[in-house]
Design a protein around this motif. Structure first.
Motif, mmCIF file in Angstrom:
data_model
loop_
_atom_site.group_PDB
_atom_site.id
_atom_site.type_symbol
_atom_site.label_atom_id
_atom_site.label_comp_id
_atom_site.label_asym_id
_atom_site.label_seq_id
_atom_site.Cartn_x
_atom_site.Cartn_y
_atom_site.Cartn_z
ATOM 1 N N LEU A 13 -11.638 3.601 -26.860
ATOM 2 C CA LEU A 13 -11.963 4.169 -25.557
ATOM 3 C C LEU A 13 -13.224 3.558 -24.960
ATOM 4 C CD1 LEU A 13 -11.204 7.910 -26.338
ATOM 5 C CD2 LEU A 13 -9.926 6.418 -24.813
ATOM 6 N N ASP A 14 -13.848 2.625 -25.651
ATOM 7 C CA ASP A 14 -15.113 2.060 -25.179
ATOM 8 C C ASP A 14 -15.036 1.551 -23.743
ATOM 9 O OD1 ASP A 14 -15.805 2.622 -27.778
ATOM 10 O OD2 ASP A 14 -16.275 0.559 -28.329
ATOM 11 N N PRO A 15 -14.100 0.645 -23.410
ATOM 12 C CA PRO A 15 -14.076 0.120 -22.042
ATOM 13 C C PRO A 15 -13.814 1.207 -20.990
ATOM 14 C CG PRO A 15 -12.663 -1.189 -23.477
ATOM 15 C CD PRO A 15 -13.081 0.015 -24.249
ATOM 16 N N LEU A 16 -12.937 2.136 -21.302
ATOM 17 C CA LEU A 16 -12.616 3.212 -20.375
ATOM 18 C C LEU A 16 -13.844 4.080 -20.109
ATOM 19 C CD1 LEU A 16 -10.515 4.937 -18.790
ATOM 20 C CD2 LEU A 16 -10.176 6.196 -20.927
ATOM 21 N N VAL A 17 -14.517 4.497 -21.169
ATOM 22 C CA VAL A 17 -15.691 5.356 -21.015
ATOM 23 C C VAL A 17 -16.835 4.604 -20.333
ATOM 24 C CG1 VAL A 17 -17.464 6.651 -22.283
ATOM 25 C CG2 VAL A 17 -15.051 6.899 -22.899
ATOM 26 N N GLN A 18 -17.031 3.358 -20.678
ATOM 27 C CA GLN A 18 -18.078 2.576 -20.027
ATOM 28 C C GLN A 18 -17.809 2.456 -18.524
ATOM 29 O OE1 GLN A 18 -17.803 -0.537 -23.168
ATOM 30 N NE2 GLN A 18 -20.027 -0.644 -22.891
ATOM 31 N N ARG A 19 -16.564 2.261 -18.153
ATOM 32 C CA ARG A 19 -16.213 2.165 -16.741
ATOM 33 C C ARG A 19 -16.438 3.501 -16.033
ATOM 34 N NH1 ARG A 19 -11.047 0.573 -16.975
ATOM 35 N NH2 ARG A 19 -10.215 2.616 -16.493
ATOM 36 N N ILE A 20 -16.068 4.601 -16.678
ATOM 37 C CA ILE A 20 -16.274 5.924 -16.083
ATOM 38 C C ILE A 20 -17.762 6.193 -15.903
ATOM 39 C CG2 ILE A 20 -16.104 8.416 -16.520
ATOM 40 C CD1 ILE A 20 -13.335 7.849 -17.769
ATOM 41 N N VAL A 21 -18.566 5.909 -16.923
ATOM 42 C CA VAL A 21 -20.019 6.115 -16.817
ATOM 43 C C VAL A 21 -20.587 5.270 -15.688
ATOM 44 C CG1 VAL A 21 -22.231 5.754 -18.002
ATOM 45 C CG2 VAL A 21 -20.334 6.869 -19.205
ATOM 46 N N SER A 22 -20.172 4.038 -15.609
ATOM 47 C CA SER A 22 -20.630 3.141 -14.547
ATOM 48 C C SER A 22 -20.273 3.695 -13.172
ATOM 49 C CB SER A 22 -20.011 1.752 -14.734
ATOM 50 O OG SER A 22 -20.275 0.924 -13.636
ATOM 51 N N ASP A 23 -19.036 4.134 -13.007
ATOM 52 C CA ASP A 23 -18.581 4.668 -11.720
ATOM 53 C C ASP A 23 -19.319 5.941 -11.338
ATOM 54 O OD1 ASP A 23 -16.763 2.585 -11.575
ATOM 55 O OD2 ASP A 23 -15.010 3.823 -12.044
ATOM 56 N N VAL A 24 -19.425 6.867 -12.276
ATOM 57 C CA VAL A 24 -20.048 8.164 -11.982
ATOM 58 C C VAL A 24 -21.537 8.017 -11.686
ATOM 59 C CG1 VAL A 24 -20.689 10.396 -13.008
ATOM 60 C CG2 VAL A 24 -18.341 9.554 -13.216
ATOM 61 N N LEU A 25 -22.216 7.188 -12.460
ATOM 62 C CA LEU A 25 -23.658 7.057 -12.293
ATOM 63 C C LEU A 25 -24.041 5.955 -11.303
ATOM 64 C CD1 LEU A 25 -24.842 7.601 -15.967
ATOM 65 C CD2 LEU A 25 -24.547 9.277 -14.127
ATOM 66 N N VAL A 26 -23.041 5.274 -10.783
ATOM 67 C CA VAL A 26 -23.232 4.207 -9.800
ATOM 68 C C VAL A 26 -24.264 3.189 -10.316
ATOM 69 C CG1 VAL A 26 -23.546 3.680 -7.358
ATOM 70 C CG2 VAL A 26 -22.773 5.958 -8.018
ATOM 71 N N VAL A 27 -23.960 2.690 -11.501
ATOM 72 C CA VAL A 27 -24.775 1.626 -12.098
ATOM 73 C C VAL A 27 -23.833 0.483 -12.451
ATOM 74 C CG1 VAL A 27 -26.552 3.179 -13.006
ATOM 75 C CG2 VAL A 27 -24.611 2.586 -14.446
ATOM 76 N N PRO A 28 -24.339 -0.740 -12.467
ATOM 77 C CA PRO A 28 -23.481 -1.869 -12.832
ATOM 78 C C PRO A 28 -22.909 -1.700 -14.242
ATOM 79 C CG PRO A 28 -25.561 -2.640 -11.902
ATOM 80 C CD PRO A 28 -25.698 -1.161 -12.120
ATOM 81 N N LEU A 29 -21.669 -2.056 -14.390
ATOM 82 C CA LEU A 29 -20.987 -1.953 -15.680
ATOM 83 C C LEU A 29 -21.770 -2.666 -16.784
ATOM 84 C CD1 LEU A 29 -18.495 -0.939 -17.191
ATOM 85 C CD2 LEU A 29 -17.315 -3.035 -16.498
ATOM 86 N N GLU A 30 -22.416 -3.765 -16.449
ATOM 87 C CA GLU A 30 -23.171 -4.530 -17.445
ATOM 88 C C GLU A 30 -24.333 -3.719 -18.033
ATOM 89 O OE1 GLU A 30 -23.057 -5.895 -14.012
ATOM 90 O OE2 GLU A 30 -21.008 -6.349 -14.613
ATOM 91 N N GLN A 31 -24.813 -2.725 -17.306
ATOM 92 C CA GLN A 31 -25.919 -1.887 -17.790
ATOM 93 C C GLN A 31 -25.459 -0.824 -18.768
ATOM 94 O OE1 GLN A 31 -27.992 -1.127 -13.727
ATOM 95 N NE2 GLN A 31 -29.352 -0.443 -15.344
ATOM 96 N N VAL A 32 -24.175 -0.540 -18.791
ATOM 97 C CA VAL A 32 -23.643 0.552 -19.605
ATOM 98 C C VAL A 32 -23.214 0.016 -20.968
ATOM 99 C CG1 VAL A 32 -21.953 2.408 -19.758
ATOM 100 C CG2 VAL A 32 -22.853 1.725 -17.523
ATOM 101 N N THR A 33 -24.071 0.246 -21.954
ATOM 102 C CA THR A 33 -23.735 -0.116 -23.335
ATOM 103 C C THR A 33 -23.453 1.176 -24.090
ATOM 104 O OG1 THR A 33 -25.981 0.060 -24.190
ATOM 105 C CG2 THR A 33 -25.336 -2.075 -23.211
ATOM 106 N N LEU A 34 -22.937 1.052 -25.275
ATOM 107 C CA LEU A 34 -22.676 2.249 -26.078
ATOM 108 C C LEU A 34 -23.970 2.964 -26.458
ATOM 109 C CD1 LEU A 34 -19.758 1.069 -28.359
ATOM 110 C CD2 LEU A 34 -19.651 2.559 -26.348
ATOM 111 N N GLU A 35 -25.073 2.233 -26.482
ATOM 112 C CA GLU A 35 -26.365 2.812 -26.853
ATOM 113 C C GLU A 35 -27.131 3.364 -25.661
ATOM 114 O OE1 GLU A 35 -25.546 -0.503 -27.715
ATOM 115 O OE2 GLU A 35 -24.628 0.238 -29.548
ATOM 116 N N SER A 36 -26.638 3.147 -24.436
ATOM 117 C CA SER A 36 -27.348 3.610 -23.239
ATOM 118 C C SER A 36 -27.435 5.133 -23.223
ATOM 119 C CB SER A 36 -26.611 3.169 -21.971
ATOM 120 O OG SER A 36 -26.537 1.780 -21.869
ATOM 121 N N ALA A 37 -28.664 5.647 -23.100
ATOM 122 C CA ALA A 37 -28.867 7.086 -22.931
ATOM 123 C C ALA A 37 -28.591 7.402 -21.468
ATOM 124 C CB ALA A 37 -30.286 7.469 -23.312
ATOM 125 N N LEU A 38 -27.647 8.310 -21.229
ATOM 126 C CA LEU A 38 -27.219 8.560 -19.867
ATOM 127 C C LEU A 38 -28.347 9.054 -18.970
ATOM 128 C CD1 LEU A 38 -24.528 8.113 -21.265
ATOM 129 C CD2 LEU A 38 -23.597 9.925 -19.870
#
Length: 102
Positions: A13-38
Motif C-alpha cells: 500500500l506504500d504508493p497508494l498511501v503516499q499519494r493520498i498523503v500528498s494529495d490531502v496535505l497538498v505537498v509534492p509526492l517526492e516529499q512524502v516518504t514512509l518516515e515523514s511525520a505528517l
C-alpha cells in the motif's frame, strides 16, 4: 480514487498511501516518504486526518469510522504529543489493517 486490487491484494500500500498523503496535505509526492511525520514534517493539522481517513475509505472501498483510526493510534502509541510519531508508514499500516479486515 478507487483501490488498485494489486496494491491492496498484494499488501503493498506504500504508493497508494503516499499519494493520498500528498494529495490531502497538498505537498509534492517526492516529499512524502514512509518516515515523514505528517504533522512535524508535512504540516498536517487535526482536520487533515479526517480527510485522510475519507480518502482511505474511497481507496479501500470500506467504511472506516474515524473512531477506528483514533483507537488504532491510541492503542499503538498512547496519548500525548504525536506530532513526530504519526508517519506515513503508520497510515500505511492502518490501511493494511483495514484492508485485511482486522
Amino acid at each position: 480514487m478507487s483501490a488498485d486490487p494489486t496494491l491492496v491484494g498484494g499488501g503493498n500500500l506504500d504508493p497508494l498511501v503516499q499519494r493520498i498523503v500528498s494529495d490531502v496535505l497538498v505537498v509534492p509526492l517526492e516529499q512524502v516518504t514512509l518516515e515523514s511525520a505528517l504533522v512535524a514534517d508535512l504540516g498536517a493539522e487535526s482536520i487533515d486526518f479526517l480527510d485522510l481517513i475519507f480518502h482511505l475509505e474511497e481507496a479501500l472501498d470500506r467504511r472506516i469510522p474515524f473512531t477506528r483510526w483514533q483507537r488504532y493510534v491510541e492503542e499503538r502509541f498512547g496519548t500525548g504529543d504525536l506530532s513526530h510519531t504519526i508517519t506515513t508508514s503508520v497510515v500505511r499500516d492502518f490501511a493494511l489493517h483495514v484492508a485485511e479486515g482486522e
